[in-house]
Motif scaffolding. Sequence first.
Motif, PDB file in Angstrom:
ATOM      1  N   SER A  80      25.706 126.818   6.301  1.00 39.51           N
ATOM      2  CA  SER A  80      25.261 127.835   5.355  1.00 39.51           C
ATOM      3  C   SER A  80      23.782 128.097   5.580  1.00 39.51           C
ATOM      4  O   SER A  80      23.002 127.163   5.789  1.00 39.51           O
ATOM      5  N   ALA A  81      23.407 129.379   5.551  1.00 40.34           N
ATOM      6  CA  ALA A  81      22.017 129.753   5.807  1.00 40.34           C
ATOM      7  C   ALA A  81      21.156 129.709   4.550  1.00 40.34           C
ATOM      8  O   ALA A  81      19.997 130.076   4.579  1.00 40.34           O
ATOM      9  N   SER A  82      21.723 129.272   3.433  1.00 39.99           N
ATOM     10  CA  SER A  82      20.992 129.299   2.170  1.00 39.99           C
ATOM     11  C   SER A  82      19.765 128.398   2.197  1.00 39.99           C
ATOM     12  O   SER A  82      19.807 127.269   2.679  1.00 39.99           O
ATOM     13  N   ALA A  83      18.672 128.918   1.676  1.00 42.89           N
ATOM     14  CA  ALA A  83      17.442 128.127   1.547  1.00 42.89           C
ATOM     15  C   ALA A  83      17.107 127.886   0.079  1.00 42.89           C
ATOM     16  O   ALA A  83      15.989 127.499  -0.238  1.00 42.89           O
ATOM     17  N   TRP A 111      26.853 113.972  -7.175  1.00 39.92           N
ATOM     18  CA  TRP A 111      27.638 114.520  -6.063  1.00 39.92           C
ATOM     19  C   TRP A 111      26.888 115.709  -5.474  1.00 39.92           C
ATOM     20  O   TRP A 111      26.592 116.671  -6.177  1.00 39.92           O
ATOM     21  N   VAL A 112      26.572 115.617  -4.174  1.00 40.61           N
ATOM     22  CA  VAL A 112      26.014 116.751  -3.437  1.00 40.61           C
ATOM     23  C   VAL A 112      27.139 117.321  -2.583  1.00 40.61           C
ATOM     24  O   VAL A 112      27.516 116.739  -1.567  1.00 40.61           O
ATOM     25  N   PHE A 140      26.972 110.586  -3.824  1.00 39.68           N
ATOM     26  CA  PHE A 140      28.054 110.949  -2.920  1.00 39.68           C
ATOM     27  C   PHE A 140      27.674 112.278  -2.259  1.00 39.68           C
ATOM     28  O   PHE A 140      27.426 113.270  -2.956  1.00 39.68           O
ATOM     29  N   VAL A 141      27.625 112.282  -0.939  1.00 42.50           N
ATOM     30  CA  VAL A 141      27.270 113.483  -0.193  1.00 42.50           C
ATOM     31  C   VAL A 141      28.465 113.877   0.660  1.00 42.50           C
ATOM     32  O   VAL A 141      28.955 113.066   1.455  1.00 42.50           O
ATOM     33  N   THR A 142      28.951 115.116   0.486  1.00 46.09           N
ATOM     34  CA  THR A 142      30.172 115.518   1.173  1.00 46.09           C
ATOM     35  C   THR A 142      29.991 116.853   1.889  1.00 46.09           C
ATOM     36  O   THR A 142      29.138 117.668   1.540  1.00 46.09           O
ATOM     37  N   SER A 143      30.853 117.052   2.885  1.00 46.64           N
ATOM     38  CA  SER A 143      30.964 118.327   3.593  1.00 46.64           C
ATOM     39  C   SER A 143      32.380 118.418   4.125  1.00 46.64           C
ATOM     40  O   SER A 143      33.016 117.390   4.408  1.00 46.64           O
ATOM     41  N   ALA A 144      32.868 119.634   4.300  1.00 49.73           N
ATOM     42  CA  ALA A 144      34.198 119.809   4.875  1.00 49.73           C
ATOM     43  C   ALA A 144      34.199 119.523   6.370  1.00 49.73           C
ATOM     44  O   ALA A 144      35.247 119.213   6.938  1.00 49.73           O
ATOM     45  N   ASN A 145      33.025 119.598   7.009  1.00 49.15           N
ATOM     46  CA  ASN A 145      32.923 119.437   8.457  1.00 49.15           C
ATOM     47  C   ASN A 145      32.314 118.083   8.793  1.00 49.15           C
ATOM     48  O   ASN A 145      31.166 117.799   8.436  1.00 49.15           O
ATOM     49  N   CYS A 220      25.908 121.833  -5.634  1.00 45.45           N
ATOM     50  CA  CYS A 220      26.662 122.448  -4.540  1.00 45.45           C
ATOM     51  C   CYS A 220      25.701 123.272  -3.701  1.00 45.45           C
ATOM     52  O   CYS A 220      25.178 124.288  -4.163  1.00 45.45           O
ATOM     53  N   GLN A 221      25.466 122.826  -2.466  1.00 46.04           N
ATOM     54  CA  GLN A 221      24.474 123.517  -1.649  1.00 46.04           C
ATOM     55  C   GLN A 221      24.988 124.844  -1.108  1.00 46.04           C
ATOM     56  O   GLN A 221      24.216 125.780  -0.927  1.00 46.04           O
ATOM     57  N   ARG A 222      26.280 124.941  -0.817  1.00 47.15           N
ATOM     58  CA  ARG A 222      26.794 126.209  -0.289  1.00 47.15           C
ATOM     59  C   ARG A 222      26.848 127.248  -1.405  1.00 47.15           C
ATOM     60  O   ARG A 222      27.403 126.989  -2.475  1.00 47.15           O
ATOM     61  N   PRO A 223      26.303 128.441  -1.179  1.00 44.70           N
ATOM     62  CA  PRO A 223      26.375 129.485  -2.209  1.00 44.70           C
ATOM     63  C   PRO A 223      27.828 129.862  -2.506  1.00 44.70           C
ATOM     64  O   PRO A 223      28.620 130.061  -1.583  1.00 44.70           O
TER      65      PRO A 223
END
Length: 280
Positions: A80-83, A111-112, A140-145, A220-223
């Motif tokens: 994600s390009a979000s800043a 949870w991040v 807890f830090v997660t990502s789908a990838n 949630c970091q992803r917009p």
Amino acid sequence: MPDDSIDSAGDVTQLETKLLIEAVYRRYGLDFRGFERAGLEHKLAALQQDAQLENISALQGKVLHDAAFARSAMRTLSASASAFFTSPQCFMAMRCAALPLLRSASWPVIWVAECGDPALVISLAVMLQEEGLLGKTQLFVTSANDDLLAQVSALSFDAATLAARDEDHYRSGGTGSLAAYCELEDGVYRLREDMRHNIVWGQYDLASDASFNEFHLVVCQRPLREFDHVLQRRALGLFSESLCNFGILQVEPPSDILSSEFSKSFTSVLSEQGVYRRLP
């Protein structure tokens, strides 16, 4: 001829995109089916151009048969390009809203979700350390990838990034330099080993996985605008299920939380900074 016949180049591209993301899901288990389609098509077009392929169908063939290319492509699609979370105002809002709740909890849990930036985790850990909370807080830090998660879990950045984030840290209410909490190794700054013990890393997909814990703070970091309406609703439902009463949710604004059925679950705290409180 069927009513939904394909009769333009744009229709063909949409069909190719739909087939590719379905193939990715079946082949690799990564679910992009609920992503906002225009943004996804833009990323796929860039991948197609960089690989010098004729069309999205050719890109699909390369993704399915070239494992190394597929891993790189999946990282690109997952990123994600979000800043938003580099903003000092964002972290100041988090401090104001979440710290009182975290201090009152015996064992705070954070949870991040969809994390793609190690600096976000580092900044969170330093904030907790400065407030005397890191030792009793579980992150807890997660990502789908998985590949993207592995990159983030190195918890490192270069000197230029450190300088920029250091200034942001002071402006957001930090009391010390980020460098004081990092170790310099081969020109790269990494979060100190003693500050990593309470961080758990895990592959987690908002599109398909269930709530896995109760949290005091969810970031949630992803917009959410990168998801279609159905996936936005699913993600917000997961966050609602996962937060304790009066728990804090922070997402990149604008958000449809208050204009949806989730207005019964959340109340705005600092909506301009995407901060909401879970109602009992």
